[in-house]
Design a protein around this motif. Sequence first.
Motif, PDB file in Angstrom:
ATOM      1  N   GLY A 245      13.770  24.049  37.318  1.00 26.72           N
ATOM      2  CA  GLY A 245      13.318  22.674  37.005  1.00 26.72           C
ATOM      3  C   GLY A 245      14.215  21.899  36.699  1.00 26.72           C
ATOM      4  N   ASP A 246      15.317  22.494  35.892  1.00 20.74           N
ATOM      5  CA  ASP A 246      16.553  21.373  35.439  1.00 20.74           C
ATOM      6  C   ASP A 246      17.434  21.364  36.596  1.00 20.74           C
ATOM      7  OD1 ASP A 246      15.482  20.957  32.828  1.00 20.74           O
ATOM      8  OD2 ASP A 246      17.031  22.108  31.826  1.00 20.74           O
ATOM      9  N   LEU A 247      17.717  22.473  37.528  1.00 21.62           N
ATOM     10  CA  LEU A 247      18.611  22.230  38.354  1.00 21.62           C
ATOM     11  C   LEU A 247      18.133  21.300  39.641  1.00 21.62           C
ATOM     12  CD1 LEU A 247      20.185  25.792  39.233  1.00 21.62           C
ATOM     13  CD2 LEU A 247      20.951  23.791  37.706  1.00 21.62           C
ATOM     14  N   ASP A 248      16.790  21.327  39.580  1.00 22.02           N
ATOM     15  CA  ASP A 248      16.129  20.479  40.797  1.00 22.02           C
ATOM     16  C   ASP A 248      16.601  18.940  40.182  1.00 22.02           C
ATOM     17  OD1 ASP A 248      13.175  21.926  42.000  1.00 22.02           O
ATOM     18  OD2 ASP A 248      15.502  22.317  42.337  1.00 22.02           O
ATOM     19  N   TYR A 310      20.123  29.710  44.532  1.00 26.82           N
ATOM     20  CA  TYR A 310      20.410  28.823  45.640  1.00 26.82           C
ATOM     21  C   TYR A 310      19.823  27.168  44.991  1.00 26.82           C
ATOM     22  CZ  TYR A 310      20.969  31.927  49.391  1.00 26.82           C
ATOM     23  OH  TYR A 310      21.320  33.026  50.259  1.00 26.82           O
ATOM     24  N   SER A 311      20.542  26.319  45.017  1.00 24.58           N
ATOM     25  CA  SER A 311      20.010  24.962  44.406  1.00 24.58           C
ATOM     26  C   SER A 311      20.590  23.872  45.309  1.00 24.58           C
ATOM     27  CB  SER A 311      20.603  24.612  43.019  1.00 24.58           C
ATOM     28  OG  SER A 311      19.988  23.617  42.403  1.00 24.58           O
ATOM     29  N   PHE A 312      19.721  23.219  46.294  1.00 24.86           N
ATOM     30  CA  PHE A 312      20.061  22.284  47.194  1.00 24.86           C
ATOM     31  C   PHE A 312      18.980  21.144  47.213  1.00 24.86           C
ATOM     32  CE2 PHE A 312      23.494  24.060  49.657  1.00 24.86           C
ATOM     33  CZ  PHE A 312      23.658  25.368  49.020  1.00 24.86           C
ATOM     34  N   THR A 313      19.368  20.013  47.720  1.00 26.24           N
ATOM     35  CA  THR A 313      18.673  18.677  47.917  1.00 26.24           C
ATOM     36  C   THR A 313      19.230  17.897  48.880  1.00 26.24           C
ATOM     37  OG1 THR A 313      17.872  16.720  46.217  1.00 26.24           O
ATOM     38  CG2 THR A 313      20.289  17.491  46.721  1.00 26.24           C
ATOM     39  N   ARG A 319      14.113  15.291  47.672  1.00 18.51           N
ATOM     40  CA  ARG A 319      13.466  16.636  47.735  1.00 18.51           C
ATOM     41  C   ARG A 319      14.572  17.560  47.219  1.00 18.51           C
ATOM     42  NH1 ARG A 319      10.026  19.193  52.669  1.00 18.51           N
ATOM     43  NH2 ARG A 319       8.644  17.321  51.778  1.00 18.51           N
ATOM     44  N   SER A 320      14.390  18.442  46.223  1.00 18.53           N
ATOM     45  CA  SER A 320      15.311  19.674  45.656  1.00 18.53           C
ATOM     46  C   SER A 320      14.550  20.781  45.679  1.00 18.53           C
ATOM     47  CB  SER A 320      15.811  19.014  44.176  1.00 18.53           C
ATOM     48  OG  SER A 320      16.295  17.851  44.370  1.00 18.53           O
ATOM     49  N   VAL A 321      15.384  21.946  45.722  1.00 15.20           N
ATOM     50  CA  VAL A 321      14.847  23.244  45.991  1.00 15.20           C
ATOM     51  C   VAL A 321      15.722  24.018  45.144  1.00 15.20           C
ATOM     52  CG1 VAL A 321      14.054  25.214  47.133  1.00 15.20           C
ATOM     53  CG2 VAL A 321      13.689  22.637  48.124  1.00 15.20           C
ATOM     54  N   THR A 322      15.319  24.812  44.296  1.00 21.47           N
ATOM     55  CA  THR A 322      16.064  25.975  43.539  1.00 21.47           C
ATOM     56  C   THR A 322      15.344  27.287  43.760  1.00 21.47           C
ATOM     57  OG1 THR A 322      17.099  24.199  42.118  1.00 21.47           O
ATOM     58  CG2 THR A 322      16.985  26.721  41.477  1.00 21.47           C
TER      59      THR A 322
END
Length: 351
Positions: A245-248, A310-313, A319-322
Amino acid sequence: APLPAPDPDGVGDALKRTLAAGAPGAMTRVDDGRTTLSRTAGVSDTATGAGMDTDGRFRIGSVTKTFSTVVLMQLVAEGAVDPDAPVERYLPGVLPDTRITVRHLLSHRSGLWDYSNDMFARTVPGFEAVRDRVFTVRELIDLATAHPATAVPGTTYQYSNTNFVVIGALIEKVTGRTVREEYERRIIDPLDLRNTAYVHPETSISGKRIRGYLTPDEAGAPLVDSTEQTVSWAQSAGAVISSPGDLDRFMSALLGGRLVRADLLERMLEMTPSDGSGVRFYGLGLRRRDLSCGIPVYGHTGTVQGYYTYSFTTRDGRRSVTSVANTSNNGTANTVLGDTLEAAFCGKRAT
Ligand SMILES: C[C@@H](NC(=O)[C@@H](C)NC(=O)CCCC[C@H](NC(=O)C[NH3+])C(=O)[O-])C(=O)O
């Protein structure tokens, strides 16, 4: 153009395949601003059987490099650091080649050897030898400079943890504060990242934590619980603890322009190929991946004993996905975990 809707079944399938590849657990969190999609599989603790949790805390490895780059780029905006200046100006006598600039470090083009190659040639013995060690940055840099340069500075992309350990030393020298304080005052506090911390050299993860399990080199050998470790071998190159949640929130804030001045964010996005795939690139402390549906996503991957991340946006941060798996030294699990990005950003595969 509107993004395709995420494909929850596709995400769930990739997580199941990550477990089949040997991970005890895996999870993905998709944040679309207002809506959140979470999928988990397997366990966060093989002893208790507790499930994975997208608010759980884990070791993010090299996603830390993006945190360090954000701090550095804020110092550039404040006029405290010139990215094209030789590192020598800020850290006199530390590096063997005064041609190495700050930008060379941020883009993995310094030619500095990666000491972790030597440390972890044998996975479990290498890990056991350092898991409780506390290194000074000087020691890590000396391990790297004991090797000849891998290239003339500025000429070649060559991934090296050494680069971001030097960046951490530069941040501490220029600010007079620790990287922990700089992460807190410039990123963690402003974004209210309650599950994010830099506690080096403490070895434990406080609060709701995901345990990590290192895969030995010997086929069939039991996994090694690697949760408790100092990560002193990585520090500002890999020792941050966070949650999906935080990385997103972090990646959305970064690409949404809320952490780094727009012209400097553009500099971070000036990419060069990081491998021969034609779809993976590295800028300044940021990776880009061009997904099969033509959507470029920006962020970072992480590998630290017991954890793949993996942490990308998207380019606008909407839209962010971790995704996380709680094993490492398992290339198949890492590759399959990456399939969650396709399902989460590109949606259902065109059948
Ligand atoms: C690649 C990744 N880099 C990072 O996250 C940094 C912090 N980690 C490494 O350099 C891997 C160190 C070895 C891990 C160990 N492997 C071995 O010991 C292999 N013998 C393991 O898999 O846990 C990134 O930038 O995405």
